[in-house]
Write an enzyme that holds these catalytic residues in place. Structure first.
Site, PDB file in Angstrom:
ATOM      1  N   TYR A 145       0.851  -1.206   0.000  1.00 27.49           N
ATOM      2  CA  TYR A 145       0.000   0.000   0.000  1.00 27.49           C
ATOM      3  C   TYR A 145       0.881   1.250   0.000  1.00 27.49           C
ATOM      4  CZ  TYR A 145      -3.774   3.170   1.535  1.00 27.49           C
ATOM      5  OH  TYR A 145      -4.696   4.188   1.637  1.00 27.49           O
ATOM      6  N   ARG A 186     -10.375  -1.731  10.593  1.00 26.57           N
ATOM      7  CA  ARG A 186      -9.671  -0.594  11.172  1.00 26.57           C
ATOM      8  C   ARG A 186     -10.152  -0.354  12.600  1.00 26.57           C
ATOM      9  NH1 ARG A 186      -9.319   3.089   5.816  1.00 26.57           N
ATOM     10  NH2 ARG A 186     -11.215   1.928   5.382  1.00 26.57           N
TER      11      ARG A 186
END
Ligand code: UDP
Length: 314
Positions: A145, A186
Site C-alpha cells: 500500500y 480498522r
C-alpha cells in the site's frame, strides 16, 4: 462541472460523491466493488446527475463527454484488505493511477490523488509535515500500500511537471465515520462494533501507539477545499488532511467504552508487522493555504459513528 470519482462506492468515495452532487457537479462514479459496496451509493442511484459504472480502473478508462475533475480514490485502504489483496493494491496504485491521470490529461481536467499518511511509514518525525520523506519498509507486508501510493504520488507529480496537468495530492490521515464496514478491520470500527456486541476490544500491541482520527465530513471538506483551490505553485506540494488531535489506541478504546456504556473487556493481541508507532498530521499548510481545519470533536464524531453502527446491527 462534471467529476469522475474512482472508488466512488467506497467509504470515502461515496461521501465525496454526495458532497460533489450537493455542490452542483455531475458525478460519474467508477468502482469494481472489491471493497466498495453499492449500499454506500444506493441513495444516489436514481439521482439525475449521478451515474455509477462497475469498472476496474486498472483497465483503460474511457468516459464520453467533457470532464472537469478526476478524483482517484480507488484502492483497498484497510490493512486487512491490502494484506489480503497485495497485487490488486499495487495495481490500482500504479496502473490505476496511470489510467486516471491519462483520463485527466485527455480531458484537460483537474486531477486529485487520494494519497495517504502511510507514505510516511513508521515516522521518525512527529507530527509529520509534508516535507518529511518518510520511513517506509518497501518489502514488508504493508509496503504494497505504502509503495503503491508513493509511486502514485511520483507519477502524479511527473504528469504535473511533464504534461502540465493541474494535479493535486492529498495525504489522508486516519478517518472514520458512517459507511465504514463493520468488518473493515480498522481500529475505530472494530472497537465500536466490539463494544456494541459486548465482545472484547482487541488492542494490538500494548496500545501505546498513537493515531489522529478525523471525522469523515471534516476530511471531505478538506478535499473539496483542495479541489476548488485556484491553481498555484502551492499545488506542487501534497496537502496533509487529518485531525491533529493525537491519542493512543488504548485511550481510544477507553473512550469508546465510555461513549457506548459497554462493559466489554480489553484484550491484547500481537502488533501487526511495521505498524507505525506514532502518526499525527501537521496541517499548517492546509490551514493557511486552503483555509481548512477540522471542526468536529472526537466525541461528536464517535457518537455519530456509534449511532450508525447501532442502527446497522439493530
Ligand atoms: N488496532 C488495534 N485493534 C484493532 C485494529 C487496529 O489495536 O482491532 C491498531 C493498529 O495496530 C494500529 C491502530 O490501531 O496501531 C490503527 O489501525 P488501523 O488499522 O485503524 O489503521 P492504520 O493507521 O494502522 O492504517
Amino acid at each position: 462541472m462534471r467529476a469522475v470519482v474512482t472508488g466512488g462506492a467506497g467509504f470515502l468515495g461515496s461521501h465525496l460523491c454526495d458532497r460533489l452532487l450537493d455542490a452542483g457537479y455531475d458525478v460519474v462514479c467508477l468502482d469494481n466493488l472489491l471493497t466498495g459496496n453499492t449500499s454506500n451509493i444506493g441513495h444516489l442511484l436514481g439521482h439525475p446527475n449521478f451515474k455509477f459504472v462497475k469498472y476496474n480502473v486498472t483497465d483503460y478508462l474511457f468516459i464520453d463527454g467533457p470532464v472537469d475533475a478526476v478524483l482517484h480514490f480507488a484502492s483497498p485502504a484497510s490493512p486487512i484488505d491490502y494484506l489480503e489483496m497485495p497485487i490488486q493494491t499495487l495495481k490500482v496504485g500504479s496502473l490505476g493511477t496511470h489510467k486516471a491521470l491519462g483520463l485527466a490529461k485527455e480531458k484537460k481536467a483537474r486531477f486529485l490523488l487520494a494519497s495517504t499518511s502511510e507514505v510516511y511509514g513508521d515516522p521518525l518525525v512527529n507530527p509529520q509535515p509534508e516535507t518529511y520523506w518518510g520511513n517506509v519498509n518497501p518489502i514488508g507486508p504493508r509496503g504494497v500500500y505504502d509503495e503503491a501510493k508513493r509511486f502514485a504520488e511520483a507519477l502524479t507529480m511527473a504528469y504535473r511537471r511533464y504534461h502540465k496537468i493541474d494535479a493535486r495530492v492529498v495525504r489522508i490521515f486516519n478517518t472514520y465515520g458512517p459507511r465504514m464496514r463493520p468488518n473493515d478491520g480498522r481500529v475505530v470500527s472494530n472497537f465500536i462494533v466490539q463494544a456494541l456486541d459486548g465482545k472484547p476490544l482487541t488492542i494490538y500491541g500494548d496500545g501505546s501507539q498513537t493515531r489522529s482520527f478525523c471525522y469523515v465530513s471534516d476530511l471531505i471538506s478538506g478535499i473539496l477545499a483542495l479541489l476548488k483551490a485556484a491553481p498555484s505553485k502551492e499545488m506542487d506540494q501534497p496537502f496533509n488532511i487529518g485531525n491533529p488531535e493525537e491519542r493512543t489506541v488504548r485511550d481510544l478504546a477507553i473512550k469508546i467504552l465510555a461513549l457506548t456504556g459497554s462493559s466489554s473487556r480489553i484484550e491484547y493481541h500481537d502488533l501487526p508487522i511495521d505498524d507505525p508507532h506514532v502518526r499525527c498530521p501537521d496541517i499548517r499548510r492546509a490551514k493557511s493555504i486552503l483555509g481548512w481545519q477540522p471542526v468536529i470533536s472526537t466525541d461528536e464524531g464517535l457518537q455519530h459513528t456509534i449511532d450508525y453502527f447501532s442502527r446497522l446491527t439493530s
